[in-house]
Motif scaffolding. Structure first.
Motif, mmCIF file in Angstrom:
data_model
loop_
_atom_site.group_PDB
_atom_site.id
_atom_site.type_symbol
_atom_site.label_atom_id
_atom_site.label_comp_id
_atom_site.label_asym_id
_atom_site.label_seq_id
_atom_site.Cartn_x
_atom_site.Cartn_y
_atom_site.Cartn_z
ATOM 1 N N GLN A 6 0.833 -1.194 0.000
ATOM 2 C CA GLN A 6 0.000 0.000 0.000
ATOM 3 C C GLN A 6 0.873 1.250 0.000
ATOM 4 O O GLN A 6 2.005 1.233 0.502
ATOM 5 N N ALA A 7 0.328 2.315 -0.519
ATOM 6 C CA ALA A 7 1.036 3.595 -0.498
ATOM 7 C C ALA A 7 1.399 3.949 0.943
ATOM 8 O O ALA A 7 0.594 3.760 1.869
ATOM 9 N N GLY A 8 2.620 4.428 1.117
ATOM 10 C CA GLY A 8 3.124 4.729 2.441
ATOM 11 C C GLY A 8 3.900 3.588 3.073
ATOM 12 O O GLY A 8 4.556 3.777 4.103
ATOM 13 N N GLY A 9 3.808 2.428 2.470
ATOM 14 C CA GLY A 9 4.484 1.257 3.003
ATOM 15 C C GLY A 9 5.939 1.161 2.561
ATOM 16 O O GLY A 9 6.472 2.071 1.918
ATOM 17 N N SER A 10 6.555 0.036 2.913
ATOM 18 C CA SER A 10 7.981 -0.176 2.647
ATOM 19 C C SER A 10 8.230 -1.544 2.029
ATOM 20 O O SER A 10 7.465 -2.491 2.249
ATOM 21 N N ARG B 130 13.696 8.903 0.298
ATOM 22 C CA ARG B 130 12.783 7.785 0.586
ATOM 23 C C ARG B 130 13.457 6.427 0.420
ATOM 24 O O ARG B 130 13.110 5.470 1.123
ATOM 25 N N ASN C 269 11.115 3.215 1.349
ATOM 26 C CA ASN C 269 10.147 3.657 2.352
ATOM 27 C C ASN C 269 9.203 4.691 1.761
ATOM 28 O O ASN C 269 9.483 5.300 0.729
ATOM 29 N N ASN C 270 8.070 4.871 2.429
ATOM 30 C CA ASN C 270 7.086 5.857 2.002
ATOM 31 C C ASN C 270 6.778 5.711 0.506
ATOM 32 O O ASN C 270 6.804 6.694 -0.254
ATOM 33 N N GLU D 109 5.088 5.360 -3.077
ATOM 34 C CA GLU D 109 4.022 6.083 -3.762
ATOM 35 C C GLU D 109 3.567 5.269 -4.971
ATOM 36 O O GLU D 109 4.305 4.414 -5.470
ATOM 37 N N SER E 259 -3.129 2.385 -3.898
ATOM 38 C CA SER E 259 -3.553 3.532 -3.095
ATOM 39 C C SER E 259 -4.523 3.111 -2.001
ATOM 40 O O SER E 259 -5.005 1.998 -1.994
#
Length: 122
Positions: free
Chosen positions: A12-16, A66, A83-84, A86, A122
């Motif tokens: 998911q967006a924001g994941g790593s 990132r 990380n983070n 998009e 997203s």
């Protein structure tokens, strides 16, 4: 002589995610190495590279702050901590050896590994 990337997946967006690239049949010790990516319908983009001793690292503007590149020469392996994430990071990621890692990226890329798919939802 080959490079094998792994660690891709759906996130998911924001994941790593952490990508790995294992070299076999040769030593990475004397090679600069980096990561490229190619998104659907877009040109291939060099996003990061690292010098032979790890002292110099390059990041494209699109990933700077990132992503973190590292290498373990004892394990003959390259890593990319992402990380983070998009949606725009969705692409096939390739590890590539080259002559030098310079301010403009990986110079004289030569050996390309098979890619690993990263999909960011997203």
């Amino acid at each position: 002589v080959q490079l094998q990337a792994s660690g891709g997946g759906l996130v998911q967006a924001g994941g790593s995610l952490r990508l790995s690239c294992a070299a076999s049949g040769f030593s990475l010790n004397y090679r600069a190495i980096g990561w490229f990516r190619q998104a659907p319908g877009k040109e291939r983009e060099g996003i990061s590279c690292i010098s032979t001793n790890g002292n110099f690292k390059y990041y494209s503007d699109s990933v700077k702050g990132r992503f973190t590149i590292s290498r373990d020469n004892a394990k003959n392996t390259l890593y990319l901590q992402m990380n983070n994430l998009e949606r725009e990071d969705t692409a096939v990621y390739y590890c590539v050896t080259g002559s030098w890692c310079v301010v403009a990226g990986l110079d004289e890329p030569d050996l390309w590994g098979k890619g690993t798919q990263v999909t960011v939802s997203s």
